[in-house]
Scaffold this motif. Structure first.
Motif, PDB file in Angstrom:
ATOM      1  N   ALA A  23      41.206  33.280  29.086  1.00  0.00           N
ATOM      2  CA  ALA A  23      40.277  32.526  29.935  1.00  0.00           C
ATOM      3  C   ALA A  23      40.464  33.009  31.362  1.00  0.00           C
ATOM      4  O   ALA A  23      41.596  33.155  31.831  1.00  0.00           O
ATOM      5  CB  ALA A  23      40.536  31.024  29.836  1.00  0.00           C
ATOM      6  N   LEU A  24      39.351  33.290  32.045  1.00  0.00           N
ATOM      7  CA  LEU A  24      39.406  33.792  33.419  1.00  0.00           C
ATOM      8  C   LEU A  24      38.588  32.899  34.335  1.00  0.00           C
ATOM      9  O   LEU A  24      37.494  32.461  33.979  1.00  0.00           O
ATOM     10  CB  LEU A  24      38.834  35.216  33.502  1.00  0.00           C
ATOM     11  N   THR A  25      39.124  32.639  35.525  1.00  0.00           N
ATOM     12  CA  THR A  25      38.337  31.974  36.556  1.00  0.00           C
ATOM     13  C   THR A  25      37.421  33.005  37.208  1.00  0.00           C
ATOM     14  O   THR A  25      37.562  34.216  36.996  1.00  0.00           O
ATOM     15  CB  THR A  25      39.234  31.363  37.627  1.00  0.00           C
ATOM     16  N   TRP A  26      36.501  32.525  38.037  1.00  0.00           N
ATOM     17  CA  TRP A  26      35.607  33.454  38.713  1.00  0.00           C
ATOM     18  C   TRP A  26      36.373  34.368  39.670  1.00  0.00           C
ATOM     19  O   TRP A  26      36.034  35.546  39.800  1.00  0.00           O
ATOM     20  CB  TRP A  26      34.498  32.701  39.444  1.00  0.00           C
ATOM     21  N   ALA A  27      37.409  33.846  40.298  1.00  0.00           N
ATOM     22  CA  ALA A  27      38.217  34.700  41.182  1.00  0.00           C
ATOM     23  C   ALA A  27      38.922  35.781  40.387  1.00  0.00           C
ATOM     24  O   ALA A  27      38.977  36.952  40.809  1.00  0.00           O
ATOM     25  CB  ALA A  27      39.227  33.850  41.949  1.00  0.00           C
ATOM     26  N   GLU A  28      39.460  35.422  39.223  1.00  0.00           N
ATOM     27  CA  GLU A  28      40.161  36.401  38.396  1.00  0.00           C
ATOM     28  C   GLU A  28      39.204  37.438  37.833  1.00  0.00           C
ATOM     29  O   GLU A  28      39.515  38.643  37.799  1.00  0.00           O
ATOM     30  CB  GLU A  28      40.902  35.685  37.262  1.00  0.00           C
ATOM     31  N   LEU A  29      38.040  36.987  37.388  1.00  0.00           N
ATOM     32  CA  LEU A  29      37.043  37.933  36.877  1.00  0.00           C
ATOM     33  C   LEU A  29      36.585  38.878  37.986  1.00  0.00           C
ATOM     34  O   LEU A  29      36.454  40.087  37.767  1.00  0.00           O
ATOM     35  CB  LEU A  29      35.850  37.177  36.297  1.00  0.00           C
ATOM     36  N   ASN A  30      36.347  38.337  39.162  1.00  0.00           N
ATOM     37  CA  ASN A  30      35.900  39.168  40.280  1.00  0.00           C
ATOM     38  C   ASN A  30      36.923  40.245  40.619  1.00  0.00           C
ATOM     39  O   ASN A  30      36.549  41.387  40.929  1.00  0.00           O
ATOM     40  CB  ASN A  30      35.639  38.287  41.501  1.00  0.00           C
ATOM     41  N   ALA A  31      38.200  39.905  40.552  1.00  0.00           N
ATOM     42  CA  ALA A  31      39.243  40.894  40.838  1.00  0.00           C
ATOM     43  C   ALA A  31      39.210  42.029  39.822  1.00  0.00           C
ATOM     44  O   ALA A  31      39.378  43.208  40.177  1.00  0.00           O
ATOM     45  CB  ALA A  31      40.606  40.215  40.856  1.00  0.00           C
ATOM     46  N   ARG A  32      38.991  41.700  38.571  1.00  0.00           N
ATOM     47  CA  ARG A  32      38.919  42.738  37.535  1.00  0.00           C
ATOM     48  C   ARG A  32      37.676  43.612  37.718  1.00  0.00           C
ATOM     49  O   ARG A  32      37.729  44.831  37.536  1.00  0.00           O
ATOM     50  CB  ARG A  32      38.908  42.098  36.142  1.00  0.00           C
TER      51      ARG A  32
END
Length: 495
Positions: A23-32
């Motif tokens: 599960a990813l937050t929007w901040a984590e997804l954006n970093a990827r």
């Protein structure tokens, strides 16, 4: 606009994507996505094509969004393609690089272009500025015959469809929704209506790689899914599962597209769950949604609704005469040039759907051929009629029209009759040569019962509901070939 970056800025800690094991937050997804985009600028030059051969996964989302942020052109491809199909499309789009999962990499016939795994490890570079009018994605669509064609969709066209859907009141999806992403992400419906909508609202998406009726219902219940984005086969399968009503308790909106759902199946789903399906219609070339029952009568059997706000639609006969029109592409536009309004209409004869809107594609790769005309209108090749309320009903594809002694026969009309028979699971009707009438309808039928009905029994049944010239010859088959979105591949049947 970079929807992932905007979502990360506005709702950094809100869950963006959920899979079976992550599960990813929007901040984590954006970093990827940021890391992937900086790697991709080293693998392809600006506006070069990046083929993506991945299933419904975090890797797909990160790669796709990374390609767009890097100012390159994404070409999502079906991982189930054969080696020949992959080779054709990769060569046709002149991909600079292929990002693929191991099973797909094994099907690639050469090392040109280079193929890389989805971790995209390696040197990174600076990101370019991108424009709304830049080509964002090539989505290959087979049409009715021949090799697939790449529909060219700009960033602006993708964004326009979200703005058009945004204008529906009440909205179909909102920021607090949890959306089931079970549709293939290589398809316009799963890609922009599914994933794109989740990013647009900074909502939460639940990714499923392979659809299984029972397993997906468990996921819906476990994750408290509020919006399902599906095709007729999914809703038909769910309606036959035990405990479906309890599993879908959290669902407030059920959206169906990609192919028309039979009224009987929609009624079965509603009876089993208490939910009404919102039907939509669109094409890959329109990013993809054009009409929906969300702007008309959500419960009308067989209807595909009316045009989205910002979409203009006409029905046109073979002579080019406009039979009916609805919708505008701007607040100041008046399409009632021929005094053909919804209010005045008492129903129309079938006509080809012709559309205009900011969500339309820019033609087919590579030269923009067969795109919208100089005034922005594009003929879809689909046939529909408007009923007395001004709601549209899809009839068939122009290319599938059967001419029997000069009379028009629409395969979908015959299929609806056959599919309503309790002993029929599915049918597909095509035109075949006939010495006497030029063409005749021929139906391929999959039985739902054992013993199966005989062709003679089915012909008698059809004779009670169809004019004589529409009566098909019938052939029983064990199964029909389907596309990834559940459409019957009639070209394969007739070949």
């Amino acid at each position: 606009m970079d929807e992932v970056a905007a979502a990360a800025a506005n709702r950094p800690d809100h869950l963006a994507l959920i899979t079976a094991d992550a599960a990813l937050t929007w901040a984590e997804l954006n970093a990827r996505v940021e890391a992937a985009s900086r790697r991709l600028v080293m693998l392809a030059r600006p506006r070069e094509r990046v083929a993506i051969v991945l299933g419904n996964s975090l890797d797909f989302v990160v790669t796709y969004c990374g390609v767009l942020r890097a100012g390159r052109v994404a070409v999502p491809l079906n991982p189930g393609y054969t080696a020949d199909e992959l080779a054709y499309v990769i060569a046709d789009c002149q991909a600079a690089v292929v990002v693929a999962e191991p099973a797909a990499r094994a099907k690639l016939r050469s090392a040109t272009p280079p193929c890389v795994p989805p971790d995209l490890a390696g040197p990174t570079g600076d990101l370019p500025e991108v424009s709304a009018n830049d080509l964002a994605v090539l989505l290959y669509t087979s049409g009715t015959s021949g090799r697939p064609k790449g529909a060219m969709l700009t960033r602006a066209a993708l964004a326009a469809n979200h703005e058009q859907l945004d204008a529906i009141d009440p909205p179909v999806v909102g920021a607090d929704d949890v959306v089931l992403l079970a549709m293939p992400l290589f398809h316009a419906y799963g890609l922009n209506t599914g994933l794109g909508t989740v990013a647009h609202y900074a909502a939460t998406g639940v990714l499923i790689d392979r659809f299984d009726p029972a397993a997906s219902l468990s996921v819906i219940a476990e994750r408290a899914v509020t919006v399902t984005v599906g095709v007729p086969g999914m809703y038909a399968a769910w309606s036959r599962q035990p405990g479906v009503e309890n599993a879908l308790t959290s669902v407030r909106t059920a959206v169906c597209g990609a192919a028309p759902i039979a009224p009987a199946e929609a009624a079965r789903f509603s009876a089993a769950t208490g939910k009404t399906i919102i039907n939509g219609y669109g094409l890959t070339e329109t990013a993809p949604v054009l009409t929906t029952t969300a702007v008309s009568d959500r419960g009308k059997p067989g209807s595909i609704g009316r045009p989205l706000p910002g979409v203009a639609l006409r029905l046109r006969n073979a002579n080019g005469d406009i039979l009916w029109e609805d919708g505008t592409t701007s607040p100041d536009e008046d399409l009632a040039e021929l005094d053909l309004s919804v209010e005045d209409s008492a129903g129309t004869d079938p006509g080809e759907i012709v559309v205009r809107g900011a969500n339309l594609f820019s033609g087919y790769w590579p030269d923009g051929r067969d795109g919208p005309d100089a005034d922005g209108w594009w003929a879809t090749g689909d046939v529909a009629y408007a009923d007395g309320d001004g709601d549209l009903h899809l009839v068939d594809r122009i290319g599938e029209l059967i001419l029997v002694n000069g009379f028009n026969v629409y395969p979908a009309e015959i299929e609806r009759v056959l599919d309503a028979h309790p002993a029929v699971a599915e049918s597909a009707v095509v035109g075949v040569p006939d010495d006497d009438s030029g063409q005749r309808p021929h139906a391929y039928v999959v039985a739902a019962l054992d013993p199966a009905p005989t062709p003679a029994e089915l012909q008698v049944y059809c004779a009670g509901q169809l004019a004589r010239f529409k009566l098909p010859t019938i052939e029983l088959v064990r199964e029909l070939p389907h596309s990834a979105t559940g459409k019957v591949r009639k070209r394969e049947i007739a070949s």
